[in-house]
Design a protein around this motif. Sequence first.
Motif, PDB file in Angstrom:
ATOM      1  N   UNK A  17      47.181  32.336  35.649  1.00  0.00           N
ATOM      2  CA  UNK A  17      46.126  33.328  35.796  1.00  0.00           C
ATOM      3  C   UNK A  17      46.617  34.705  35.357  1.00  0.00           C
ATOM      4  N   UNK A  18      45.741  35.405  34.663  1.00  0.00           N
ATOM      5  CA  UNK A  18      45.977  36.793  34.275  1.00  0.00           C
ATOM      6  C   UNK A  18      44.934  37.653  34.974  1.00  0.00           C
ATOM      7  N   UNK A  19      45.391  38.736  35.597  1.00  0.00           N
ATOM      8  CA  UNK A  19      44.518  39.612  36.369  1.00  0.00           C
ATOM      9  C   UNK A  19      44.800  41.053  35.969  1.00  0.00           C
ATOM     10  N   UNK A  70      36.419  41.323  28.310  1.00  0.00           N
ATOM     11  CA  UNK A  70      36.108  39.907  28.484  1.00  0.00           C
ATOM     12  C   UNK A  70      36.142  39.197  27.126  1.00  0.00           C
ATOM     13  N   UNK A  71      35.588  39.838  26.105  1.00  0.00           N
ATOM     14  CA  UNK A  71      35.608  39.266  24.758  1.00  0.00           C
ATOM     15  C   UNK A  71      37.052  39.114  24.269  1.00  0.00           C
ATOM     16  N   UNK A  77      36.218  35.969  35.288  1.00  0.00           N
ATOM     17  CA  UNK A  77      35.290  36.535  36.276  1.00  0.00           C
ATOM     18  C   UNK A  77      35.722  37.951  36.623  1.00  0.00           C
ATOM     19  N   UNK A  78      34.774  38.709  37.099  1.00  0.00           N
ATOM     20  CA  UNK A  78      35.007  40.109  37.463  1.00  0.00           C
ATOM     21  C   UNK A  78      35.038  40.250  38.977  1.00  0.00           C
ATOM     22  N   UNK A  79      35.809  41.196  39.430  1.00  0.00           N
ATOM     23  CA  UNK A  79      35.875  41.529  40.854  1.00  0.00           C
ATOM     24  C   UNK A  79      35.533  43.004  40.986  1.00  0.00           C
ATOM     25  N   UNK A  80      34.585  43.335  41.875  1.00  0.00           N
ATOM     26  CA  UNK A  80      34.208  44.740  42.045  1.00  0.00           C
ATOM     27  C   UNK A  80      35.162  45.486  42.971  1.00  0.00           C
ATOM     28  N   UNK A  95      38.156  44.650  38.009  1.00  0.00           N
ATOM     29  CA  UNK A  95      39.240  43.703  37.756  1.00  0.00           C
ATOM     30  C   UNK A  95      38.675  42.500  37.025  1.00  0.00           C
ATOM     31  N   UNK A  96      39.376  42.059  35.987  1.00  0.00           N
ATOM     32  CA  UNK A  96      39.032  40.816  35.295  1.00  0.00           C
ATOM     33  C   UNK A  96      40.128  39.802  35.560  1.00  0.00           C
TER      34      UNK A  96
END
Length: 162
Positions: free
Chosen positions: A120-122, A134-135, A146-149, A157-158
């Motif tokens: 995983x990359x964050x 994202x692209x 997915x995104x985190x608010x 965060x992606x």
Amino acid sequence: ELGCGSGCISVTIAANHPDVRIDAVDVSKEALSVAEGNVACHGLQDRITLRESNWFDSVSGQYHLIISNPPYIESNALESLAPEVKNHDPILALDGGKDGLEAYRIIFSQARAHLYPQGTLMVEHGAGQEDELQRLMENSGFGQIRAIPDLSGTNRVLIGCL
């Protein structure tokens, strides 16, 4: 952690997950000195290894998770930053290049070589950068993005997986 700065992210993760070992890198010797003090203050020297590196240049091995809060502010916007940001954080930690995405291109293109399968990359990002990042992440072979608010509800965060 890529671009660990003061080490606060690595220290927080290690302090809350006693079974985790972390390699944290930064290009700045000054930042690593601050991080070293923070790691020592929390007694985490046996679980956090600090190393000088320009992104992946001095990183070897495989990881389950790579995290980063890289510089993401467009170079021409630096002067308009609030004084509490502009006068506190080093420019190196803020300047993301012409479009603010320079560091992400490096990280996304090299992360796969350092992640285990299903790794995983964050990454944290600036407001308005999510779609392009994202692209870029998809084009680098990541899926399940997915995104985190943040606490205000703005996606900051992606997360992408191999």
